[in-house]
Write an enzyme that holds these catalytic residues in place. Sequence first.
Site, mmCIF file in Angstrom:
data_model
loop_
_atom_site.group_PDB
_atom_site.id
_atom_site.type_symbol
_atom_site.label_atom_id
_atom_site.label_comp_id
_atom_site.label_asym_id
_atom_site.label_seq_id
_atom_site.Cartn_x
_atom_site.Cartn_y
_atom_site.Cartn_z
ATOM 1 N N HIS A 187 -8.198 1.208 -1.083
ATOM 2 C CA HIS A 187 -8.061 0.279 -2.215
ATOM 3 C C HIS A 187 -9.413 -0.262 -2.690
ATOM 4 O O HIS A 187 -9.523 -1.415 -3.089
ATOM 5 C CB HIS A 187 -7.088 -0.852 -1.858
ATOM 6 C CG HIS A 187 -5.757 -0.353 -1.413
ATOM 7 N ND1 HIS A 187 -4.897 0.284 -2.280
ATOM 8 C CD2 HIS A 187 -5.172 -0.337 -0.191
ATOM 9 C CE1 HIS A 187 -3.815 0.652 -1.596
ATOM 10 N NE2 HIS A 187 -3.969 0.297 -0.337
ATOM 11 N N SER A 198 0.840 -1.200 0.000
ATOM 12 C CA SER A 198 0.000 0.000 0.000
ATOM 13 C C SER A 198 0.876 1.251 0.000
ATOM 14 O O SER A 198 1.701 1.435 -0.887
ATOM 15 C CB SER A 198 -0.957 -0.037 1.195
ATOM 16 O OG SER A 198 -1.891 1.016 1.133
#
Length: 305
Positions: free
Chosen positions: A190, A86
Site C-alpha cells: 500500500h 487489504s
Amino acid sequence: MLVLVAPGQGAQTPGFLTPWLDLPGAADRLAAWSDAIGLDLVHYGTQADADAIRDTAVAQPLLVAAGLLSASALGEITPGAVAGHSVGEITAAAFTGVLAEDAALGFVRKRGLGMAEAAAVTPTGMAALLGGESEHVLPHLEKLGLTPANVNGAGQIVAAGTAEQLAALEADKPEGVRRVVALKVAGAFHTHHMAPAVAELAEAAKSLEIADPRFTYVSNADGKAVASGRDIVDRLVNQVSNPVRWDLCMETFNELGATALIELCPGGTLTGLAKRALPGVKTVALKTPADLDAARALVAEHASA
C-alpha cells in the site's frame, strides 16, 4: 445490523487451516482451488512454517481461501455490510458475488506474485505503531519518508517503507508511541513501492467477469459504500499501492447502525479493532470451527431482528 469482515495479510499463522479441513467438502474445495492456481493451499495452510506462509505470493491466496471456506461454513447469511482489510477485500468481493470464487483465487494469486516481485526490488517492510496520536504520528512518518500504509482506527497506524526508514523509526519514535512492532509481511504494501504490481493487476482485471455486489460493500480506500462491481474491481487494483483506511470503514459501520461484526478466518485482528472503536457492537472472530456456533447464533439473532 450485522457486518461481515475479512482480515488482511499478517493474520495467518502456521497450521491455521488444519481444523477447517474436517468440515465436509473443505478439503475438496481447497484441492480444486490449489489445482486452479498452481499452489498447494492444503500444504501451506497445515504444514508450512511461519517463514513459508510469510511469502506474499503464498499468504494472499491462502487468506482468501480461508475466508471463503469459513464464510460458507456459516451457512445462509445476509449481512448489512461487507468489507475486507487489504487482501481481505478480494474475499469480500467474492462473498458479495462481484467475482466468482475461482476468479477471485486466480486474481489474488496474480496479486500476490506481482506484489512479491515488487517487494524484491528493495528491502522494505511494515511496522505497527502502538500508542501516539495521529497529529503527532503522521508528520513524524512524513519526516522519515515513511507512508501511513494502514490507518486502522482505535489508535493504530501502520507505517511502511524501506528497511533503513523503519530502523530510523525504531530509533526515533513519534511522541506518545510506546512500541514499534514489525509485521509478518514481506514488503511495503500500500505504498509507491508496489506500483509495478498495479499495472499487472490492471491487465489481469480486463478478463474478469464482474457483477454488482449483492450486499453493501464498504471500500477500504475511503470507507464509502460502493454499488458498482466495476468500481470495486478498479479499487482492488489501485489499493495495492494506496493506503488502507480501515478507520473510515469502521466509521461507516457505525453510521449504518452496526450492532454485530463477524470476522472470517483467520479472525482476531479486526474484531480487536472493533472492540476498541465500536463499543457495544457484538463481535465473533472465526479462528477455528469451534467459533462457528457463536457466529451462527449472532447471524440468527440478526436474521430474526
